[in-house]
Write a protein that holds these residues in place. Structure first.
Motif, PDB file in Angstrom:
ATOM      1  N   TYR A  68       0.744  -1.251   0.011  1.00 25.17           N
ATOM      2  CA  TYR A  68      -0.075   0.030   0.106  1.00 25.17           C
ATOM      3  C   TYR A  68       0.908   1.318  -0.150  1.00 25.17           C
ATOM      4  CZ  TYR A  68      -3.476   3.422   1.323  1.00 25.17           C
ATOM      5  OH  TYR A  68      -4.380   4.505   1.495  1.00 25.17           O
ATOM      6  N   CYS A 205     -14.374   3.902  -9.323  1.00 21.89           N
ATOM      7  CA  CYS A 205     -13.796   3.797  -7.824  1.00 21.89           C
ATOM      8  C   CYS A 205     -12.782   2.655  -7.307  1.00 21.89           C
ATOM      9  CB  CYS A 205     -14.902   4.075  -6.963  1.00 21.89           C
ATOM     10  SG  CYS A 205     -15.413   6.041  -6.942  1.00 21.89           S
ATOM     11  N   GLN A 209      -9.240   2.781  -5.934  1.00 20.11           N
ATOM     12  CA  GLN A 209      -8.901   2.177  -4.803  1.00 20.11           C
ATOM     13  C   GLN A 209      -7.867   1.075  -4.643  1.00 20.11           C
ATOM     14  OE1 GLN A 209     -13.002   1.305  -3.772  1.00 20.11           O
ATOM     15  NE2 GLN A 209     -13.212   3.245  -2.864  1.00 20.11           N
ATOM     16  N   ARG A 212      -3.727   1.741  -5.319  1.00 17.30           N
ATOM     17  CA  ARG A 212      -3.268   2.375  -4.197  1.00 17.30           C
ATOM     18  C   ARG A 212      -2.148   1.006  -3.589  1.00 17.30           C
ATOM     19  NH1 ARG A 212      -7.688   4.130  -0.115  1.00 17.30           N
ATOM     20  NH2 ARG A 212      -8.478   2.031  -0.870  1.00 17.30           N
ATOM     21  N   THR A 231     -10.573   6.739 -14.673  1.00 14.83           N
ATOM     22  CA  THR A 231      -9.571   6.623 -13.611  1.00 14.83           C
ATOM     23  C   THR A 231      -8.229   6.659 -14.259  1.00 14.83           C
ATOM     24  OG1 THR A 231     -11.039   5.493 -11.945  1.00 14.83           O
ATOM     25  CG2 THR A 231      -8.473   5.277 -11.574  1.00 14.83           C
ATOM     26  N   ARG A 239       3.945  11.561  -4.261  1.00 13.59           N
ATOM     27  CA  ARG A 239       2.516  10.832  -4.493  1.00 13.59           C
ATOM     28  C   ARG A 239       1.471  11.943  -4.759  1.00 13.59           C
ATOM     29  NH1 ARG A 239      -0.207   7.700   0.741  1.00 13.59           N
ATOM     30  NH2 ARG A 239       1.772   6.600   0.474  1.00 13.59           N
ATOM     31  N   TRP A 241      -2.553  11.604  -5.183  1.00  8.84           N
ATOM     32  CA  TRP A 241      -3.617  10.820  -5.181  1.00  8.84           C
ATOM     33  C   TRP A 241      -4.776  11.948  -5.007  1.00  8.84           C
ATOM     34  CZ3 TRP A 241      -2.702   6.028  -1.438  1.00  8.84           C
ATOM     35  CH2 TRP A 241      -1.907   5.277  -2.027  1.00  8.84           C
ATOM     36  N   SER A 242      -6.226  11.588  -5.925  1.00  6.53           N
ATOM     37  CA  SER A 242      -7.285  12.343  -5.446  1.00  6.53           C
ATOM     38  C   SER A 242      -8.244  11.922  -6.416  1.00  6.53           C
ATOM     39  CB  SER A 242      -6.910  13.882  -6.015  1.00  6.53           C
ATOM     40  OG  SER A 242      -8.186  14.618  -5.857  1.00  6.53           O
ATOM     41  N   CYS A 246     -14.466   8.570  -4.241  1.00  6.96           N
ATOM     42  CA  CYS A 246     -13.925   7.294  -4.096  1.00  6.96           C
ATOM     43  C   CYS A 246     -13.327   7.187  -2.714  1.00  6.96           C
ATOM     44  CB  CYS A 246     -13.015   6.765  -4.939  1.00  6.96           C
ATOM     45  SG  CYS A 246     -13.745   6.904  -6.735  1.00  6.96           S
ATOM     46  N   ILE A 248     -10.667   9.036  -1.570  1.00  8.55           N
ATOM     47  CA  ILE A 248      -8.981   9.018  -1.773  1.00  8.55           C
ATOM     48  C   ILE A 248      -8.804  10.457  -2.036  1.00  8.55           C
ATOM     49  CG2 ILE A 248      -7.230   8.486  -3.463  1.00  8.55           C
ATOM     50  CD1 ILE A 248      -8.864   5.790  -4.154  1.00  8.55           C
TER      51      ILE A 248
END
Length: 248
Positions: A68, A205, A209, A212, A231, A239, A241-242, A246, A248
């Motif tokens: 992760y 989503c 997810q 990651r 996506t 990093r 992430w947005s 979802c 994130i």
């Protein structure tokens, strides 16, 4: 059958033969005992503390198993991160999960890749619908092509984790001209070859997810401006992430 299908079936049979031989005879073979591969053939068993181009080639294939939020360095050094990635790869395919890359691990990789070094579920052709020579982006054509291949291996890992479901690519590499034509960001990862847009199922989503866990440092999805219909995954230096819709 197509040549590529025949080749993959041949690799599968060879992998079964090698596994049977090691089980019956009880001998530990080096990776050199595995059958030759059209892309890359490992010649020794690899473990933590080792280094070299063969380690780097392994890292490329297990780059989708860093854990992760992590990204596996492709530095040719078999450190703890590489060992952990190898363990996750082995677990994903039901192999003995000892973090040592030997014949069984290599044969699983051989079964997963085509002779151009791309994973079997993805191709350069579907990744690059912009211009066939991979030129005109933010990096050299060879670098863009390499970056795309690494991202393909990450997607192969993600695909496995999602139950081997197909993943649908709507956009991959873009030259500056192609990127401008579709209204892409001026610093888009598509210009570097590693950016990819996914559509269809699983849900956008679910894709964001799951990504990651597979070495993508750039994840943009539903809720982020301009990303409610796809996506986006890529590999930014830090990093990014947005996907608010979802979580994130």
């Amino acid at each position: 059958m197509e040549v590529s299908v025949i080749r993959r079936f041949g690799r599968f049979l060879a992998a079964l033969a090698l596994t049977a031989a090691t089980t019956v005879v009880g001998v530990t073979f080096t990776a050199g005992a595995a059958h030759a591969d059209g892309c890359y053939t490992w010649g020794r068993t690899l473990s933590e503390g080792m280094s070299g181009e063969d380690v780097r080639q392994l890292q490329i294939r297990v780059s989708g198993y860093p854990g992760y939020g992590a990204v596996l360095a492709l530095d040719g050094v078999y450190g703890p991160g590489t060992r952990s990635a190898v363990i996750r790869f082995q677990q994903a395919y039901g192999l003995g999960a000892d973090g040592i890359a030997g014949p069984q691990t290599f044969n699983q990789i051989y079964a997963l890749q085509d002779d151009d070094c791309t994973p079997v579920s993805f191709s350069y052709a579907e990744w690059n619908r912009c211009n066939s020579d991979w030129s005109g982006g933010a990096v050299s054509a060879s670098t863009a092509r390499f970056n795309a291949r690494v991202s393909m291996w990450k997607l192969q890992a993600m695909r496995r984790a999602l139950g081997n479901v197909p993943l649908y690519i709507s956009s991959g590499f873009r030259s500056y001209a192609c990127n401008s034509a579709v209204g892409g960001a001026s610093n888009s990862r598509h210009l570097y070859g590693d950016g990819v847009d996914l559509v269809g199922s699983p849900s956008l989503c679910r894709l964001a997810q799951q990504a990651r866990y597979h070495g993508f440092s750039n994840i943009l999805g539903p809720g982020y401006p301009g990303h409610n219909d796809h996506t986006h995954l890529g590999n930014t230096p830090s990093r990014s992430w947005s996907a608010p819709t979802c979580g994130i």
